[in-house]
Scaffold this motif. Structure first.
Motif, PDB file in Angstrom:
ATOM      1  N   ASP A 103      47.384  35.254  42.270  1.00  0.00           N
ATOM      2  CA  ASP A 103      46.709  36.353  43.125  1.00  0.00           C
ATOM      3  C   ASP A 103      46.758  37.666  42.306  1.00  0.00           C
ATOM      4  OD1 ASP A 103      46.580  34.835  45.383  1.00  0.00           O
ATOM      5  OD2 ASP A 103      48.350  35.633  45.992  1.00  0.00           O
ATOM      6  N   ALA A 104      47.665  37.919  41.205  1.00  0.00           N
ATOM      7  CA  ALA A 104      47.731  39.024  40.409  1.00  0.00           C
ATOM      8  C   ALA A 104      46.426  38.780  39.588  1.00  0.00           C
ATOM      9  CB  ALA A 104      48.868  39.095  39.603  1.00  0.00           C
ATOM     10  N   GLU A 105      46.296  37.825  38.886  1.00  0.00           N
ATOM     11  CA  GLU A 105      45.138  37.619  38.121  1.00  0.00           C
ATOM     12  C   GLU A 105      43.720  37.446  38.810  1.00  0.00           C
ATOM     13  OE1 GLU A 105      46.957  34.279  34.791  1.00  0.00           O
ATOM     14  OE2 GLU A 105      46.049  33.820  36.602  1.00  0.00           O
ATOM     15  N   LEU A 106      43.676  37.224  39.962  1.00  0.00           N
ATOM     16  CA  LEU A 106      42.534  37.442  40.898  1.00  0.00           C
ATOM     17  C   LEU A 106      42.283  38.805  41.030  1.00  0.00           C
ATOM     18  CD1 LEU A 106      42.705  34.308  43.259  1.00  0.00           C
ATOM     19  CD2 LEU A 106      40.893  34.967  41.081  1.00  0.00           C
ATOM     20  N   ALA A 107      43.216  39.581  41.362  1.00  0.00           N
ATOM     21  CA  ALA A 107      43.459  41.048  41.675  1.00  0.00           C
ATOM     22  C   ALA A 107      42.706  41.839  40.451  1.00  0.00           C
ATOM     23  CB  ALA A 107      44.414  41.533  42.141  1.00  0.00           C
ATOM     24  N   ALA A 108      43.559  41.624  39.233  1.00  0.00           N
ATOM     25  CA  ALA A 108      42.674  42.217  37.946  1.00  0.00           C
ATOM     26  C   ALA A 108      41.338  41.822  37.680  1.00  0.00           C
ATOM     27  CB  ALA A 108      43.663  41.677  36.695  1.00  0.00           C
ATOM     28  N   TYR A 109      40.984  40.449  37.901  1.00  0.00           N
ATOM     29  CA  TYR A 109      39.493  40.301  37.784  1.00  0.00           C
ATOM     30  C   TYR A 109      38.626  41.081  38.672  1.00  0.00           C
ATOM     31  CZ  TYR A 109      35.228  37.579  38.410  1.00  0.00           C
ATOM     32  OH  TYR A 109      34.022  37.067  38.213  1.00  0.00           O
ATOM     33  N   ASP A 110      38.950  40.983  40.164  1.00  0.00           N
ATOM     34  CA  ASP A 110      38.172  42.041  40.787  1.00  0.00           C
ATOM     35  C   ASP A 110      37.950  43.188  40.524  1.00  0.00           C
ATOM     36  OD1 ASP A 110      37.602  39.971  42.672  1.00  0.00           O
ATOM     37  OD2 ASP A 110      39.317  39.950  43.937  1.00  0.00           O
ATOM     38  N   ALA A 111      39.492  43.922  40.129  1.00  0.00           N
ATOM     39  CA  ALA A 111      39.255  45.251  39.681  1.00  0.00           C
ATOM     40  C   ALA A 111      38.342  45.425  38.587  1.00  0.00           C
ATOM     41  CB  ALA A 111      40.580  45.708  39.330  1.00  0.00           C
ATOM     42  N   ASP A 121      24.639  43.197  40.621  1.00  0.00           N
ATOM     43  CA  ASP A 121      24.972  42.980  39.213  1.00  0.00           C
ATOM     44  C   ASP A 121      26.169  41.710  39.446  1.00  0.00           C
ATOM     45  OD1 ASP A 121      22.771  43.874  37.897  1.00  0.00           O
ATOM     46  OD2 ASP A 121      23.928  45.827  37.587  1.00  0.00           O
ATOM     47  N   ARG A 122      27.059  42.190  40.126  1.00  0.00           N
ATOM     48  CA  ARG A 122      28.243  41.145  40.047  1.00  0.00           C
ATOM     49  C   ARG A 122      27.833  39.923  40.929  1.00  0.00           C
ATOM     50  NH1 ARG A 122      34.612  42.011  42.472  1.00  0.00           N
ATOM     51  NH2 ARG A 122      34.924  39.966  42.136  1.00  0.00           N
ATOM     52  N   ALA A 123      27.291  39.808  42.095  1.00  0.00           N
ATOM     53  CA  ALA A 123      26.761  38.941  42.714  1.00  0.00           C
ATOM     54  C   ALA A 123      25.944  37.766  41.978  1.00  0.00           C
ATOM     55  CB  ALA A 123      25.993  39.191  44.159  1.00  0.00           C
ATOM     56  N   TYR A 127      27.126  34.208  40.760  1.00  0.00           N
ATOM     57  CA  TYR A 127      26.648  32.959  41.650  1.00  0.00           C
ATOM     58  C   TYR A 127      25.137  32.740  41.344  1.00  0.00           C
ATOM     59  CZ  TYR A 127      30.925  34.169  44.204  1.00  0.00           C
ATOM     60  OH  TYR A 127      32.262  34.199  44.418  1.00  0.00           O
ATOM     61  N   GLY A 128      24.494  33.513  40.510  1.00  0.00           N
ATOM     62  CA  GLY A 128      23.140  33.332  40.371  1.00  0.00           C
ATOM     63  C   GLY A 128      22.279  34.169  41.477  1.00  0.00           C
ATOM     64  N   SER A 129      21.115  33.719  41.444  1.00  0.00           N
ATOM     65  CA  SER A 129      19.839  34.265  42.299  1.00  0.00           C
ATOM     66  C   SER A 129      20.304  34.205  44.233  1.00  0.00           C
ATOM     67  CB  SER A 129      18.539  33.891  42.140  1.00  0.00           C
ATOM     68  OG  SER A 129      18.514  32.495  42.506  1.00  0.00           O
ATOM     69  N   GLY A 130      21.184  33.386  44.094  1.00  0.00           N
ATOM     70  CA  GLY A 130      21.554  33.351  45.620  1.00  0.00           C
ATOM     71  C   GLY A 130      22.530  34.447  45.985  1.00  0.00           C
ATOM     72  N   GLY A 131      23.194  34.755  45.063  1.00  0.00           N
ATOM     73  CA  GLY A 131      24.139  35.878  45.122  1.00  0.00           C
ATOM     74  C   GLY A 131      25.282  35.574  45.989  1.00  0.00           C
ATOM     75  N   THR A 132      25.639  34.414  46.551  1.00  0.00           N
ATOM     76  CA  THR A 132      26.909  33.868  47.166  1.00  0.00           C
ATOM     77  C   THR A 132      27.321  32.629  46.464  1.00  0.00           C
ATOM     78  OG1 THR A 132      25.580  32.996  48.714  1.00  0.00           O
ATOM     79  CG2 THR A 132      26.292  35.355  49.272  1.00  0.00           C
ATOM     80  N   ALA A 133      28.433  32.213  47.048  1.00  0.00           N
ATOM     81  CA  ALA A 133      29.199  31.123  46.396  1.00  0.00           C
ATOM     82  C   ALA A 133      28.540  29.818  47.289  1.00  0.00           C
ATOM     83  CB  ALA A 133      30.873  30.991  46.650  1.00  0.00           C
ATOM     84  N   GLN A 134      28.166  28.818  46.505  1.00  0.00           N
ATOM     85  CA  GLN A 134      27.347  27.865  47.189  1.00  0.00           C
ATOM     86  C   GLN A 134      28.336  26.562  47.434  1.00  0.00           C
ATOM     87  OE1 GLN A 134      23.996  27.825  47.998  1.00  0.00           O
ATOM     88  NE2 GLN A 134      24.327  30.140  47.391  1.00  0.00           N
ATOM     89  N   GLY A 135      29.376  26.885  47.960  1.00  0.00           N
ATOM     90  CA  GLY A 135      30.251  25.606  48.346  1.00  0.00           C
ATOM     91  C   GLY A 135      30.720  25.079  47.224  1.00  0.00           C
TER      92      GLY A 135
END
Length: 135
Positions: A103-111, A121-123, A127-135
């Protein structure tokens, strides 16, 4: 590779994205629609081929074909540089980090991502042109 290097690379690519000789490709998009990617690139380059040849080219560029013929496609392939040329083509999937970070590593990544990039840009980067996770 540290996140800062990935972000620097992305920003450098974005700085020239407007040029007519630059095309941005995301691995997720290519994986999702390899034939469509070929068609888009062929169109942008003004290249036309017989549909049967295009199908052969697309087949040659598949992950499974490149892994099967790794010595041909891996940097320094067939020269013993890697323990296994085929292992270079690990799985052909994205998101293998899921479930691997604390969780700490994910929080650091998100920040870090939020500080460096806007939401669009982040999306795209994640995730590519879809901009969201594709399962």
């Amino acid at each position: 590779m540290p996140l800062a290097h990935i972000l620097q690379h992305y920003k450098a690519a974005m700085a020239v994205a407007h040029r007519p000789n630059v095309t941005q490709l995301h691995y997720t998009d290519i994986s999702r629609d390899l034939a469509g990617t070929f068609a888009t690139l062929a169109s942008e380059l003004g290249i036309t081929h017989d549909p049967a040849l295009m199908a052969q080219l697309v087949q040659a560029a598949t992950f499974d074909n490149m892994k099967t013929h790794a010595a041909r496609f891996v940097p320094s392939g067939g020269k013993g540089f890697m323990k296994s040329d085929a292992a270079f083509f690990h799985s052909g999937t994205s998101g293998k980090w899921r479930g691997q970070l604390t969780d700490a590593e994910l929080a650091a990544y998100d920040a870090g991502m939020d500080a460096a990039l806007g939401p669009d840009d982040r999306a795209w980067l994640e995730y590519g042109s879809g901009g969201t996770a594709q399962g």
